[in-house]
Design an enzyme around this catalytic site. Structure first.
Site, short mmCIF file in Angstrom:
data_model
loop_
_atom_site.label_atom_id
_atom_site.label_comp_id
_atom_site.label_asym_id
_atom_site.label_seq_id
_atom_site.Cartn_x
_atom_site.Cartn_y
_atom_site.Cartn_z
N GLY A 230 15.98 -7.75 2.86
CA GLY A 230 16.88 -8.84 2.48
C GLY A 230 17.91 -8.31 1.40
N GLU A 271 11.73 -2.60 3.09
CA GLU A 271 12.08 -2.10 4.50
C GLU A 271 13.55 -2.93 4.41
OE1 GLU A 271 8.70 -3.90 6.38
OE2 GLU A 271 9.41 -5.75 6.22
N GLY A 273 17.21 -2.92 5.65
CA GLY A 273 18.06 -2.53 6.89
C GLY A 273 19.59 -2.51 6.28
N ARG A 274 19.98 -3.74 6.06
CA ARG A 274 21.44 -4.00 5.80
C ARG A 274 21.99 -2.99 4.55
NH1 ARG A 274 23.51 -8.83 6.91
NH2 ARG A 274 21.45 -9.85 6.74
N ARG A 309 28.21 -10.91 14.31
CA ARG A 309 28.16 -11.70 13.08
C ARG A 309 29.13 -12.71 12.86
NH1 ARG A 309 27.69 -10.23 8.62
NH2 ARG A 309 25.83 -11.41 7.76
N TYR A 313 27.35 -16.33 12.75
CA TYR A 313 27.10 -16.88 11.54
C TYR A 313 28.36 -17.33 10.80
CZ TYR A 313 22.74 -13.98 12.07
OH TYR A 313 21.63 -13.16 12.44
N CYS A 340 35.07 -15.14 27.24
CA CYS A 340 35.52 -16.42 27.36
C CYS A 340 34.67 -17.49 26.56
CB CYS A 340 35.34 -16.81 29.12
SG CYS A 340 36.11 -15.48 29.81
#
Ligand SMILES: *Cc1c(COP(=O)(O)O)cnc(C)c1O
Length: 419
Positions: A230, A271, A273-274, A309, A313, A340
């Protein structure tokens, strides 16, 4: 700030040659940048007796990238059997892998226990009796409910499906102990793309407090706390990056306090990721069409199959046009793919340098939850992945999908149930 100046310097002069050699579109990842971020992360927490990052595989599940993580001493955070297989294909075994699933199936438990096992992180108290064999080392994911606020992407903890509730957490460890567990970890994952480091410090404080409570209640000692992922990255220009040094200092102080009170302290696991790969990847795509109707549309040769993304989002991804800046004149455009779906747009009403067919667009911060999230809806195939190495090479690390891949699940042995 999106893409770093150093990454730009390494990539931009070579981008036309890379595009000519491999064709567009592609994601390209920066080894030097990933290693630099890894070094900084380790340095920030070096004052804690044991610190280890478990790279969240889902962010960029490519073995070449995972090998870099392993080389830096990191473990892997997996949530599915294929992710476990990926980690194990690199030789990771046992406590180098954390398995954080939810709504866990028996097949998941079998995959977790197979091939040298892993650290099993249970998502609910009801799963204690469903684990075929309680491992010696067990962890629970904690959900603090209304005690903490979440954020936009992940939502409020109270409404999240994850984790063991506050009222059940002591009982969960008691039951695990009764089933034979002897070593313990405590995990949570509350934020997503959080840029305020204090939120992560509060999470560490929350887990350390809870660890003390559980230790006192059950006479156990925690081997680790895991504050989850996070950690945020600035997608928008002008936004301050997360202050990892301050986060490290304040969490280190919390661990020192814990050690003073208890004589020992658990390891700190994380942990991310980003944070590890997000800023170190870009999606390179070529402008192929320009359309002037009520708005101006720049059509590119990638679509949301390569990066979901923005569509999913409404996320901002910074875009630069190779070799062009605002000085040459700008216009407001939508940058679109060919799906489409009207939300198949990488940018909406964005001011960009005037773009011509053939121009290369660099869509930034695609290194996490980029290709990995892509889908095949509308028969759109996912593009290739490249690694810009520290040795001055650009290596193909995943080929582009081909039509045969799309048809692969349509080749099967005929099965019919007659009713
Ligand atoms: C997605 C996820 C992560 C990684 O999140 P980032 O935002 O990429 O750091 C870590 N742990 C769990 C359990 C996750 O689901």
């Amino acid at each position: 700030m999106p893409m770093s100046p150093a990454f730009k310097e390494r990539l931009f002069p070579h981008l036309p040659a890379i595009a000519a050699h491999y064709g567009t579109p592609f994601h390209v990842y920066d080894e030097a940048g990933i290693r630099e971020t890894g070094r900084r992360l380790k340095a920030a927490f070096a004052g804690i007796p044991v610190f280890r990052e478990y790279y969240a595989v889902k962010a960029l599940p490519n073995p070449a990238i995972m090998a870099l993580m392993q080389d830096m001493g990191f473990g892997f955070d997996c949530s599915s059997a294929p992710e476990l297989m990926l980690a194990r294909s690199l030789g990771a075994r046992g406590e180098a892998i954390m398995f954080t699933s939810n709504n866990t199936s028996q097949a998941d438990f079998e995959a977790a226990a197979a091939d040298g096992g892993c650290i099993l992180n249970l998502d609910d108290i009801s799963l204690i009796d469903k684990v075929p064999q309680m491992p010696e080392l067990i962890c629970f994911r904690y959900n603090p409910g209304a005690r903490r606020q979440g954020n936009a992407i992940i939502g409020k903890p109270e409404e999240a499906k994850y984790g063991v509730s506050h009222d059940q957490i002591v009982e969960a460890y008691r039951q695990a102990q009764a089933r034979g567990a002897k070593r313990f970890g405590l995990h949570t994952m509350l934020a997503s793309n959080e840029l305020n480091y204090r939120y992560m410090v509060q999470t560490a404080a929350m887990l350390l407090d809870l660890a003390e409570t559980i230790q006192a209640a059950l006479g156990i000692e925690f081997e680790f706390i895991n504050i989850g992922g996070g950690l945020g990255i600035p997608y928008l220009p002008g936004v301050e990056p997360l202050n990892i040094q301050a986060m490290g200092e304040e969490i280190t102080a919390l661990f020192a306090g814990f050690r003073e009170r208890n004589g020992a302290c658990p390891a700190l696991l994380m942990e991310s990721g980003r944070y590890m790969t997000g800023p170190h990847g870009v999606l390179a795509t070529r402008a192929i069409n320009r359309k002037d109707i009520y708005r101006t549309y720049i059509g590119v040769d990638a679509c949301m199959s390569a990066l979901m993304r923005p569509a999913l989002y409404n996320a901002y991804h910074h875009i630069e046009v190779l070799g062009k800046d605002a000085a040459a004149g700008t216009e407001v455009v939508d940058v679109v793919g060919s799906l489409c779906e009207n939300n198949d747009k990488f940018a909406i009403q964005r001011e960009l340098p005037v773009i011509a067919d053939g121009d290369l667009l660099v869509i930034q911060d695609s290194g996490a939850h980029g290709l990995a999230m892509g889908f095949n809806y509308n028969g759109k195939l996912r593009p290739q992945e490249l690694l810009l190495g520290q040795d001055g090479t650009v290596r193909l690390i995943r080929r582009a999908e081909q039509v045969e891949d799309y048809f692969a699940t349509l080749r099967f042995e005929e099965k019919i149930l007659r009713l």
